[in-house]
Design an enzyme around this catalytic site. Structure first.
Site, PDB file in Angstrom:
ATOM      1  N   TYR A 116       2.559 -11.663   9.059  1.00  0.00           N
ATOM      2  CA  TYR A 116       3.885 -11.192   9.453  1.00  0.00           C
ATOM      3  C   TYR A 116       4.411 -12.014  10.628  1.00  0.00           C
ATOM      4  O   TYR A 116       3.637 -12.450  11.491  1.00  0.00           O
ATOM      5  CB  TYR A 116       3.823  -9.742   9.926  1.00  0.00           C
ATOM      6  CG  TYR A 116       3.917  -8.682   8.860  1.00  0.00           C
ATOM      7  CD1 TYR A 116       4.915  -8.702   7.896  1.00  0.00           C
ATOM      8  CD2 TYR A 116       3.019  -7.615   8.845  1.00  0.00           C
ATOM      9  CE1 TYR A 116       5.016  -7.697   6.943  1.00  0.00           C
ATOM     10  CE2 TYR A 116       3.115  -6.597   7.908  1.00  0.00           C
ATOM     11  CZ  TYR A 116       4.113  -6.652   6.949  1.00  0.00           C
ATOM     12  OH  TYR A 116       4.211  -5.655   6.020  1.00  0.00           O
ATOM     13  N   GLU A 139       3.569  -1.003  11.468  1.00  0.00           N
ATOM     14  CA  GLU A 139       3.231  -0.122  12.585  1.00  0.00           C
ATOM     15  C   GLU A 139       3.508  -0.800  13.915  1.00  0.00           C
ATOM     16  O   GLU A 139       2.884  -0.505  14.934  1.00  0.00           O
ATOM     17  CB  GLU A 139       1.768   0.359  12.519  1.00  0.00           C
ATOM     18  CG  GLU A 139       1.492   1.325  11.404  1.00  0.00           C
ATOM     19  CD  GLU A 139       1.448   0.663  10.033  1.00  0.00           C
ATOM     20  OE1 GLU A 139       2.269   1.019   9.162  1.00  0.00           O
ATOM     21  OE2 GLU A 139       0.595  -0.209   9.822  1.00  0.00           O
ATOM     22  N   ASN A 155      10.848  -6.411   3.571  1.00  0.00           N
ATOM     23  CA  ASN A 155       9.527  -5.793   3.441  1.00  0.00           C
ATOM     24  C   ASN A 155       9.660  -4.356   2.975  1.00  0.00           C
ATOM     25  O   ASN A 155      10.293  -3.544   3.666  1.00  0.00           O
ATOM     26  CB  ASN A 155       8.775  -5.811   4.784  1.00  0.00           C
ATOM     27  CG  ASN A 155       7.383  -5.246   4.647  1.00  0.00           C
ATOM     28  OD1 ASN A 155       6.531  -5.819   3.978  1.00  0.00           O
ATOM     29  ND2 ASN A 155       7.137  -4.097   5.273  1.00  0.00           N
ATOM     30  N   GLU A 156       9.111  -4.062   1.825  1.00  0.00           N
ATOM     31  CA  GLU A 156       9.137  -2.698   1.287  1.00  0.00           C
ATOM     32  C   GLU A 156      10.532  -2.073   1.408  1.00  0.00           C
ATOM     33  O   GLU A 156      10.693  -0.925   1.838  1.00  0.00           O
ATOM     34  CB  GLU A 156       8.088  -1.829   2.010  1.00  0.00           C
ATOM     35  CG  GLU A 156       6.662  -2.305   1.772  1.00  0.00           C
ATOM     36  CD  GLU A 156       5.613  -1.440   2.460  1.00  0.00           C
ATOM     37  OE1 GLU A 156       4.541  -1.262   1.879  1.00  0.00           O
ATOM     38  OE2 GLU A 156       5.878  -0.962   3.575  1.00  0.00           O
ATOM     39  N   GLU A 184      -0.487  -5.497  -0.752  1.00  0.00           N
ATOM     40  CA  GLU A 184      -1.151  -4.742   0.319  1.00  0.00           C
ATOM     41  C   GLU A 184      -2.168  -3.806  -0.317  1.00  0.00           C
ATOM     42  O   GLU A 184      -1.839  -2.689  -0.710  1.00  0.00           O
ATOM     43  CB  GLU A 184      -0.151  -3.933   1.158  1.00  0.00           C
ATOM     44  CG  GLU A 184       0.757  -4.754   2.048  1.00  0.00           C
ATOM     45  CD  GLU A 184       1.587  -3.889   2.995  1.00  0.00           C
ATOM     46  OE1 GLU A 184       1.334  -2.652   3.054  1.00  0.00           O
ATOM     47  OE2 GLU A 184       2.473  -4.428   3.659  1.00  0.00           O
ATOM     48  N   TYR A 195      -7.879  -0.244  12.214  1.00  0.00           N
ATOM     49  CA  TYR A 195      -7.522  -0.045  10.806  1.00  0.00           C
ATOM     50  C   TYR A 195      -8.737   0.168   9.903  1.00  0.00           C
ATOM     51  O   TYR A 195      -8.608   0.149   8.685  1.00  0.00           O
ATOM     52  CB  TYR A 195      -6.694  -1.242  10.299  1.00  0.00           C
ATOM     53  CG  TYR A 195      -5.612  -0.868   9.310  1.00  0.00           C
ATOM     54  CD1 TYR A 195      -4.362  -0.460   9.750  1.00  0.00           C
ATOM     55  CD2 TYR A 195      -5.827  -0.931   7.944  1.00  0.00           C
ATOM     56  CE1 TYR A 195      -3.355  -0.116   8.851  1.00  0.00           C
ATOM     57  CE2 TYR A 195      -4.834  -0.585   7.036  1.00  0.00           C
ATOM     58  CZ  TYR A 195      -3.602  -0.181   7.507  1.00  0.00           C
ATOM     59  OH  TYR A 195      -2.614   0.160   6.607  1.00  0.00           O
TER      60      TYR A 195
END
Length: 635
Positions: A80, A126, A184-185, A265, A332
C-alpha cells in the site's frame, strides 16, 4: 473434496500447463484470457504474494523482512501507499527516510520479489483515515471517494506527483511492479460512484500507460463486486479461511468470466481494537486453504505477511455501532511477527509453497535479537496545562465557540481547550456533550485538578465542581480517524458546544499542542531545569508528562516496553513516537521498540504522556518478548 472444487481445479489448472510463446526479449506482464492466467514474459505465471507495509516498519528493517518473505517462497509482495504518510500538509511531499518508497521498491527488486502496488488513493489498511490526508476535511462539505470536484482535484494533484515516481518501477519498464490496484474495496463504500472510478482509471492510464495491468479488489458479495468493479479494470476478490473457496471464485467469475483467479487479500490473521481479545487465525486453517487455492492455480496474496506497528498517530478506527480505535500493534497474527520474527505459521506456509514451486535454498534468516533492559524509573516533568509555553509556543487561538482540529490545522495528537467556570458549582454539576461532539476523548481538569473524562459514543456526561472564574482545561485526544465505511469524514476535537448545567461554555482559548516537535527537539531531557511542582496527591491524575533515561549497555537490540499500572497515554523514545498504550483496556500490553532506535553508547531518553493516572512507582519495564493478548477491561 467437493465436486465444485474439483471443477474449478479442472477449469483453471490449464493455465499452469500451457506453454507460452517464445520470449521476445521484451519484458511484459499481461492477462491471458484464453488460458485463465497471467503471462510474464509470455510465460504462464502464478504469483504467491504477501502484504507488507513499509509505513509500519522502520527502513532499517525493510531488507530483513523482504529477505524472510523471499526465503519463504514468495515471488511477490503487495504494498500500500498511504497518501497521508507522504503529503501531511497540502502540497508538501515527503519521500525520505521511512517514507522512501522507491528505496523500498529497489530493495524488493534486489531481493528478487515482484510488487503488486496498491496506491489508493484510499487504502483502508486500518490506517488513519484509510490513508486519506486529514487536510481534505478543511472543505466541510467534501464527499470523499466520489466525483466531488474538490476531492478529485486533490487526488489528481497527488497522483501527478506519485505515479511518475512509480512508472520507472513497472515491470514492463525494467522494474518489478507487475500490477497496480485502482482504489481499494470501493464496493464496500456507500457512494458507488462510477464516474469517480472512471476518473481514477483515466489518471492511471495517463501516467502509467495502456499496457499496465490495473485491477480492483472487493469483498466476497454481489453488492461489493457490483459497485467496486469497472470495465477495463481486472476484478479480483478477497476472503479468509472461513469462506467457501469455490463459491468465492464463482463470484469472481461472474464479473470476470475469463482470466486468472485472484484472492488479493487472503487473511492470515486479523486486526485488534482496544478492548478486543487478540485476534487469532490458526496455522492449520491458513495452510489448508492456501494449499487448496494454489492447487486451483489461483494467485494468492496473504494479508498480512508482516503487519508491523502503528507508530505515532497512524492507527485507524472503525465506527459501526460505536467508535473503536485500532491498537498500536499491527501484529495481525501474521506469519512474520510485529518484530519481523518467523513463526510456526510462516514455516507451515513455506511447506505448502514447496509443493507448488521451488523455494530458495538456504536457511530462514533468524529472528532479530531481543534484550530485556529491565526497569526504568521516571520522574514527573509537569502537567500539560503547566507546560503550555513549551508545548504550544504559538499560544492560543481565541474563539467564542470550540474549533475542530481541522479548523485549527492540527490534524493529529492532542489539543487543549481552555475556558472558565461561568458560576459557582458547589454541588457536582453535569458537563454534557449533548450532540456527541467529543472526538474522541476529553480529559477535564478544573484549576489543575483532574475531574474525569468525556468519551465519544460512551461517556457523554460527567460531573464537575468549582468556583466562578476557575480555569477549565479540556485536553482532547484524536484516537485515529475512521478508516472504513461511510464515516471516514471523521472530524476531531470538540465538534459542538459543551453544556455545563444550563450554561453553554463559550470564550475558548484553544492551544494546538506540538508535543512531538518539542520532544524531537530534545525536550524535556535537554532542559536545564526540570519542572517539579509540589506533589499533591491529585496532581498524579490527569494529563501529565514524565521522563527518564536508561544507560547504554553496548547493545541496540529490539525490546518491548511494558507500562504496568499506567493507565493510558503516549510514549516517545529518543524522540520517536512509539504510539499509544492502554494496558487497562488491552489487549496490547507492550509497545514494540525497534533496536535501531536505541543508542548503544549514549543514554536513551524516554518521555511518557500519561492522560489519566500514573502509578506511584513510576516505573516502566523493558522486556525481551511482547504481550499482546491480555484484555483486562472492556469498559
Amino acid at each position: 473434496m467437493a465436486a465444485g472444487f474439483l471443477t474449478f481445479v479442472a477449469l483453471n489448472f490449464a493455465c499452469l500447463c500451457v506453454s507460452g510463446n517464445l520470449a521476445s526479449g521484451k519484458r511484459s506482464f499481461s492477462i491471458d484470457y484464453k488460458n485463465n492466467c497471467f503471462l510474464k514474459d509470455d510465460q504462464p505465471f502464478q504469483y504467491i504474494s504477501g502484504s507488507i507495509h513499509y509505513s509500519r516498519i522502520p527502513q532499517y528493517y525493510w531488507k530483513d523482512r523482504l529477505l524472510k518473505m523471499y526465503m519463504t517462497g514468495l515471488n511477490a509482495v503487495q504494498v500500500y501507499v498511504p497518501w497521508n504518510f507522504h503529503e501531511g500538509a497540502q502540497g508538501v511531499y515527503n519521500f525520505t527516510g521511512d517514507r522512501d518508497l522507491e528505496h523500498f521498491l529497489n530493495l524488493a527488486n534486489q531481493t528478487g520479489l515482484l510488487v503488486i502496488l496498491r496506491p489508493g488513493p484510499y487504502i483502508c489498511a486500518e490506517w488513519e483515515m484509510g490513508g486519506l490526508p486529514a487536510w481534505l476535511l478543511q472543505k466541510p462539505n467534501i464527499i470523499l471517494r466520489s466525483a466531488d470536484t474538490d476531492y478529485l482535484q486533490a487526488v489528481s494533484n497527488w497522483f501527478a506527483v506519485l505515479l511518475p515516481k512509480i512508472k520507472p518501477w513497472l515491470y514492463i519498464n525494467g522494474g518489478n511492479i507487475i500490477s497496480v490496484q485502482v482504489e481499494n474495496e470501493y464496493g464496500s463504500y456507500y457512494a458507488c460512484d462510477y464516474n469517480y472510478m472512471r476518473h481514477l482509471q483515466t489518471l492511471f492510464r495517463f501516467f502509467l500507460g495502456e499496457d499496465t495491468v490495473l485491477f480492483t479488489t472487493d469483498g466476497n458479495t454481489d453488492k461489493e463486486m457490483t459497485c467496486g468493479t469497472l470495465e477495463g479494470l481486472y476484478a479480483t476478490v478477497d476472503f479468509g479461511t472461513d469462506t467457501n473457496i469455490s463459491e468465492a471464485f464463482k463470484r469472481q467469475r461472474r464479473f470476470e468470466p475469463r482470466g486468472p483467479l485472484v484472492n488479493s487479500e487472503f487473511y492470515t490473521g486479523w486486526l485488534d481494537h482496544w478492548g478486543d481479545q487478540h485476534a487469532r487465525v490458526t496455522t492449520e486453517k491458513v495452510s489448508k486453504v492456501l494449499g487448496e487455492m494454489l492447487t486451483m492455480g489461483a494467485n494468492v496474496n496473504m494479508y498480512m505477511f508482516e503487519g508491523g506497528t502503528n507508530f505515532g498517530y497512524w492507527n485507524g478506527a472503525d465506527h459501526d455501532r460505536r467508535f473503536r480505535s485500532v491498537v498500536t500493534s499491527y501484529d495481525y497474527d501474521a506469519p512474520l511477527s510485529e518484530a519481523g520474527d518467523p513463526t510456526e505459521k510462516l514455516l507451515a506456509i513455506r511447506d505448502v509453497i514447496k509443493q507448488f514451486r521451488d523455494i530458495p535454498a538456504g536457511p530462514m534468516p533468524p529472528a532479530t535479537p531481543k534484550f530485556a533492559y529491565g526497569f526504568v524509573t521516571l520522574k514527573k516533568v509537569g502537567s500539560v496545562s503547566a507546560l503550555l509555553s513549551t508545548l504550544s509556543p504559538m499560544g492560543p487561538v481565541q474563539s467564542h465557540y470550540p474549533l475542530t482540529f481541522e479548523e485549527m490545522k492540527q490534524y493529529y495528537g492532542y489539543m487543549l481547550y481552555r475556558t472558565t467556570l461561568p458560576r459557582d458549582l458547589s454541588e457536582p454539576t453535569p458537563l454534557i456533550s449533548p450532540l456527541n461532539g467529543v472526538h474522541d476523548r476529553a480529559y477535564v481538569s478544573v484549576n489543575g485538578v483532574y475531574q474525569g473524562l468525556l468519551q465519544r459514543d460512551t461517556a457523554l456526561v460527567m460531573n464537575v465542581t468549582g468556583h466562578q472564574g476557575d480555569t477549565v482545561d479540556i485536553l482532547v485526544e484524536n484516537m485515529g480517524r475512521v478508516n472504513f465505511g461511510s464515516k471516514i469524514n471523521d472530524y476531531k476535537g470538540l465538534l459542538s458546544n459543551l453544556i455545563l448545567g444550563k450554561d453553554v461554555l463559550t470564550d475558548w482559548k484553544i492551544y494546538s499542542l506540538d508535543i512531538d516537535g518539542a520532544i524531537t527537539g530534545g525536550w524535556p531531557h535537554s532542559a536545564r531545569k526540570q519542572s517539579n511542582p509540589p506533589m499533591k496527591k491529585e496532581l498524579s491524575f490527569g494529563p501529565n508528562l514524565y521522563m527518564g533515561t536508561f544507560p547504554p549497555n553496548g547493545l541496540s537490540w529490539d525490546t518491548f516496553l511494558k507500562l504496568n499500572e499506567w493507565t493510558k497515554g503516549q510514549v516517545w523514545i529518543n524522540g520517536m513516537n512509539l504510539g499509544r498504550y492502554w494496558p487497562a483496556r488491552g489487549p496490547q500490553q507492550t509497545l514494540y521498540v525497534p533496536g535501531p532506535l536505541l543508542s548503544s553508547n549514549q543514554p536513551n531518553n524516554i518521555t511518557v504522556l500519561e492522560l489519566e493516572g500514573a502509578p506511584a512507582h513510576l516505573r516502566v519495564l523493558f522486556m525481551d518478548r511482547p504481550q499482546l493478548n491480555a484484555t483486562t477491561d472492556k469498559s
